[in-house]
Design a protein around this motif. Structure first.
Motif, mmCIF file in Angstrom:
data_model
loop_
_atom_site.group_PDB
_atom_site.id
_atom_site.type_symbol
_atom_site.label_atom_id
_atom_site.label_comp_id
_atom_site.label_asym_id
_atom_site.label_seq_id
_atom_site.Cartn_x
_atom_site.Cartn_y
_atom_site.Cartn_z
ATOM 1 N N ALA A 74 94.869 -43.626 -19.164
ATOM 2 C CA ALA A 74 94.219 -44.912 -18.896
ATOM 3 C C ALA A 74 95.206 -45.990 -18.476
ATOM 4 O O ALA A 74 94.802 -47.013 -17.900
ATOM 5 C CB ALA A 74 93.453 -45.370 -20.137
ATOM 6 N N LEU A 75 96.484 -45.793 -18.750
ATOM 7 C CA LEU A 75 97.499 -46.795 -18.434
ATOM 8 C C LEU A 75 98.118 -46.596 -17.056
ATOM 9 O O LEU A 75 98.974 -47.382 -16.643
ATOM 10 C CB LEU A 75 98.611 -46.756 -19.497
ATOM 11 C CG LEU A 75 98.153 -46.952 -20.942
ATOM 12 C CD1 LEU A 75 99.343 -46.788 -21.891
ATOM 13 C CD2 LEU A 75 97.506 -48.314 -21.128
ATOM 14 N N LEU A 76 97.701 -45.557 -16.350
ATOM 15 C CA LEU A 76 98.300 -45.265 -15.045
ATOM 16 C C LEU A 76 97.903 -46.299 -14.000
ATOM 17 O O LEU A 76 96.787 -46.836 -14.035
ATOM 18 C CB LEU A 76 97.856 -43.875 -14.573
ATOM 19 C CG LEU A 76 98.453 -42.681 -15.305
ATOM 20 C CD1 LEU A 76 97.787 -41.397 -14.841
ATOM 21 C CD2 LEU A 76 99.948 -42.597 -15.083
ATOM 22 N N PRO A 77 98.787 -46.580 -13.041
ATOM 23 C CA PRO A 77 98.410 -47.445 -11.925
ATOM 24 C C PRO A 77 97.226 -46.835 -11.175
ATOM 25 O O PRO A 77 97.117 -45.606 -11.060
ATOM 26 C CB PRO A 77 99.670 -47.468 -11.049
ATOM 27 C CG PRO A 77 100.789 -47.106 -11.986
ATOM 28 C CD PRO A 77 100.193 -46.150 -12.975
ATOM 29 N N PRO A 78 96.317 -47.662 -10.664
ATOM 30 C CA PRO A 78 95.149 -47.130 -9.933
ATOM 31 C C PRO A 78 95.579 -46.210 -8.795
ATOM 32 O O PRO A 78 96.541 -46.487 -8.077
ATOM 33 C CB PRO A 78 94.468 -48.397 -9.399
ATOM 34 C CG PRO A 78 94.924 -49.493 -10.317
ATOM 35 C CD PRO A 78 96.319 -49.133 -10.735
ATOM 36 N N GLY A 79 94.869 -45.113 -8.663
ATOM 37 C CA GLY A 79 95.122 -44.187 -7.567
ATOM 38 C C GLY A 79 96.219 -43.182 -7.814
ATOM 39 O O GLY A 79 96.555 -42.396 -6.914
ATOM 40 N N THR A 80 96.812 -43.165 -9.019
ATOM 41 C CA THR A 80 97.895 -42.222 -9.318
ATOM 42 C C THR A 80 97.344 -40.818 -9.500
ATOM 43 O O THR A 80 96.516 -40.576 -10.397
ATOM 44 C CB THR A 80 98.641 -42.636 -10.598
ATOM 45 O OG1 THR A 80 99.141 -43.966 -10.451
ATOM 46 C CG2 THR A 80 99.789 -41.682 -10.894
#
Length: 731
Positions: free
Chosen positions: A392-398
């Protein structure tokens, strides 16, 4: 009168007294004395070899531990007494830590509690779980009734020091061969207690087979222990409840875990049942679940029912264990088959797998490399390995995979590039066409890899054969300086190529401008004109989690309204009544424990305070003041092992006490000419390859295959321009 008497007592069991006295002699302390109550000729001869600095009290073979402690205490002259069994040890500098803390306490405090390590005949230096209880009390001196969880500390006499007058007043009650009984009795008798949340004792557990065997009837002493302790808490609700819970836990565990003859088991159960009923506090509730059933049956005195319940539980556990084992076997076999099938596919030359900090997310050197890869080689597709809890903490689109899933094994099997700042799992196969890039995540002050063999406290059971197999997969190893290159070659001996290109994560310290610095401070809520000090201590292998080594409230008060503390740690001083609550609300203290990326914190800070963390090597790139707070350097150096003496080769000023640290800032020494000269030498040594183009060099060399001589050369340090300081950024 010395502040502290270290009373070593007992026989020279397995020769450990020799190393204990040698260690004390190697670190003499003017405000402490050593008294050895030597039991037997070997102990006496060993102690006399350390005279005259050691006071020797010779005692005949067979003298009990209790009698030996009493004899040693009778000869002691210190204000405080620290009882150290001859089989045990003291970390370097421990008496100094105890004496300094004791000197802060008035005569209303009777017991000073310490943290400790435990070593066994099989392994060394296992940290205790006591740190969280000590940290909860902090520096306050309290009655036990206001800190009852301290009763849960490991019951050793060695992890507590006693005021000599308190010992004299309660000597009869404390003189017993049952050490846990004496340790807890000291707490129950104390007027007030204080804590030293640092490791100051080594409890050495000898192999049971090397000791005289216990008779089955000796288990009755456990019941007698609590029968003598419970009256001390009779009219004190909180201590009585905690002590009762400890008693029930110990009675149930002993009965369940000891294979006692039936006759002895019945008698133990009978006595334990009587104690459970006699001392049960009013309105005390049983714990939930199976443990509660055990307690109820014990109080009932239902021996036959308890044995039947025990047998049924064992049968259920065995059945569940068999089912889980079968599921694991089936799952592991399926994953292995999937992975093997994927390994038969061609390597994908345009696929790269990235991971950092044991699947925590997009961070550190791998993140900087991935960002530069997107710029210079956008045809290579990155996939990040991220644990389920961190997705959930990943940058969008990773694009990412979760460990253990089918796609996880597929990308590990087919990717040409595997990039990590730690190691990939043992099961990962190194394919001939694949390239493994080890980026590391810091410059080594502490011992690493194979060098940890001599420091088991740090290794914690590390499988060195498996480690060697993992490093044999590396093709490249990224280095920030010659020191790291040499230490990696020593700690991780394999045939990889060292990339002396700098740490990609540190590029930001040279590519950021004033707007980036201002934005970082704005995001953190640092008001213009304030001096921001980043406090980032490292983890201690010998402590249970993070605990503040500084009184942050006092430090903030002494540094004044114009200073903001950025505290990066796991947690600190929790609770609404914390003395730091007001500081947080006023903006004078900001908890940045979970703030990422850490490089942004460095850009926002005017100065760094750390101890032995590798953040000092990265922060030095900014050419901003660094203060080392090394209150336990001797302990850290001994238990963790280090590659160089930080007290000599430091990046600025060094403080050994909080008072010294405060004075360094109040006097301006943190940024004076002496500090600047030390920082310049430190930067030349440890920021050797960091110039803002490390990620580019790595990408061109590894992913684009450019030769070494075609890469951008490393700028000389005098030609580099770090990011502007906060003061420069607002000018």
């Amino acid at each position: 009168m010395p502040q502290l008497s270290v009373i070593v007592y007992g026989p020279n069991a397995q020769g450990h007294l020799t190393e204990l006295l040698d260690s004390l002699e190697a670190h003499p302390l003017s405000d402490a004395e050593v008294v050895v109550a030597a039991v037997g000729d070997w102990a006496r001869e060993t102690a006399e070899a350390h005279a005259p600095d050691t006071v020797v009290v010779p005692l005949p073979d067979g003298t009990t531990d209790a009698a030996a402690r009493a004899a040693g205490a009778a000869r002691a002259t210190g204000r405080w007494l620290h009882f150290v069994h001859a089989k045990d040890g003291l970390p370097a500098g421990a008496p100094r830590l105890i004496a300094e803390r004791a000197a802060e306490l008035d005569d209303s405090v009777d017991v000073l509690l310490l943290d400790h390590l435990t070593t066994t005949w099989q392994a060394a230096a296992r940290p205790s779980r006591d740190g969280r209880f000590l940290a909860a009390v902090g520096r306050a001196a309290l009655p036990l009734d206001e800190a009852v969880d301290l009763l849960r500390l490991t019951p050793l006499l060695g992890n507590r020091a006693l005021r000599r007058e308190f010992w004299a007043a309660h000597e009869e009650r404390l003189t017993t061969d049952d050490e846990p009984r004496a340790a807890r009795a000291a707490l129950l008798c104390a007027g007030r207690v204080a804590c030293l949340n640092q490791v100051a004792y080594e409890n050495r557990e000898l192999r049971p087979e090397s000791l005289p065997p216990l008779a089955p009837e000796d288990r009755f002493e456990l019941v007698e222990r609590y029968e003598s302790l419970m009256p001390l808490a009779r009219d004190r609700r909180a201590p009585r409840v905690v002590l009762y819970d400890l008693m029930m836990r110990d009675l149930v565990r002993t009965f369940a875990g000891e294979n006692l003859p039936d006759e002895v088991a019945r008698e133990f159960f009978r006595r334990a049942s009587l104690a459970a009923v006699r001392w049960r506090p009013e309105r005390h509730e049983h714990p939930a679940g199976v443990e509660g059933v055990r307690h109820a049956l014990l109080e009932e005195g239902a021996y036959t029912k308890y044995r039947a319940f025990q047998a049924a539980n064992r049968a259920r556990r065995a059945a569940r264990k068999a089912v889980r084992a079968r599921k694991r076997q089936v799952g592991a076999k399926l994953r292995e088959q999937q992975y093997r099938r994927a390994l038969s596919r061609p390597v994908d030359a345009d696929l790269a797998v990235f991971a950092a900090y044991w699947e925590r997310g997009v961070a550190c050197n791998p993140a900087a490399i991935a960002a530069k890869l997107a710029e210079l080689a956008p045809h290579i597709h990155p996939v990040w390995v991220v644990s389920k809890d961190n997705t959930a903490l990943l940058p969008p689109g990773t694009d990412h995979v979760v460990p253990g899933t089918r796609r996880y094994w597929e990308v590990l099997a087919t990717a040409k590039y595997l990039v990590n700042n730690v190691n990939f799992p043992n099961a990962v196969v190194k394919r001939p066409d694949a390239i493994h890039l080890q980026t590391h995540h810091g410059t080594p002050l502490k011992r690493m890899g194979l060098d940890q063999i001599e420091h088991p406290a740090a290794a914690k059971g590390l499988d060195f054969d498996a480690l060697l197999a993992r490093i044999d997969r590396w093709d490249y190893s990224v280095s920030a300086n010659s020191h790291s290159t040499r230490m990696w070659e020593r700690a991780y001996p394999a045939r990889y190529t060292s990339l002396d290109h700098g740490y990609p994560r540190n590029d930001v310290f040279y590519t950021s401008g004033a707007d980036t610095v201002r934005a970082a401070r704005a995001r953190l809520g640092i008001a213009p004109g304030k001096t921001a000090v980043l406090y980032a201590p490292t983890h201690r292998d010998y402590e249970a989690g993070f605990t503040p080594r500084l009184d942050l409230a006092e430090l903030a008060d002494r540094l004044g309204e114009d200073t903001v503390l950025l505290v990066r740690a796991h947690y600190f001083y929790g609770g609404a009544t914390s003395p730091l609550t007001g500081l947080r609300r006023s903006g004078r203290l900001i908890d940045v424990s979970s703030y990422d990326p850490v490089e942004e914190l460095c850009l926002a800070a005017d100065a760094l305070v750390t101890d032995y963390s590798s953040i000092m090597f990265d922060y030095a790139n900014l050419d901003r003041p660094i203060v080392v707070y090394a209150d336990d350097w001797e302990t850290y150096r001994t238990t963790r092992g280090v590659y160089f003496d930080l007290m000599t080769d430091h990046p600025g000023q060094v403080a050994r006490t909080q008072e010294e640290l405060t004075e360094i800032f109040r006097s301006g020494a943190w940024r004076d000419e002496t500090a600047a000269k030390a920082r310049t030498a430190f930067r030349r040594r440890f920021c050797e390859y960091d110039d803002g183009r490390a990620a580019e060099r790595v990408v061109r060399r590894v992913f684009l295959g450019e030769p070494e001589d075609a890469l951008p050369p490393v700028l000389p340090i005098e030609d580099r321009t770090p990011a502007p300081t906060p003061e420069e950024a607002t000018a």
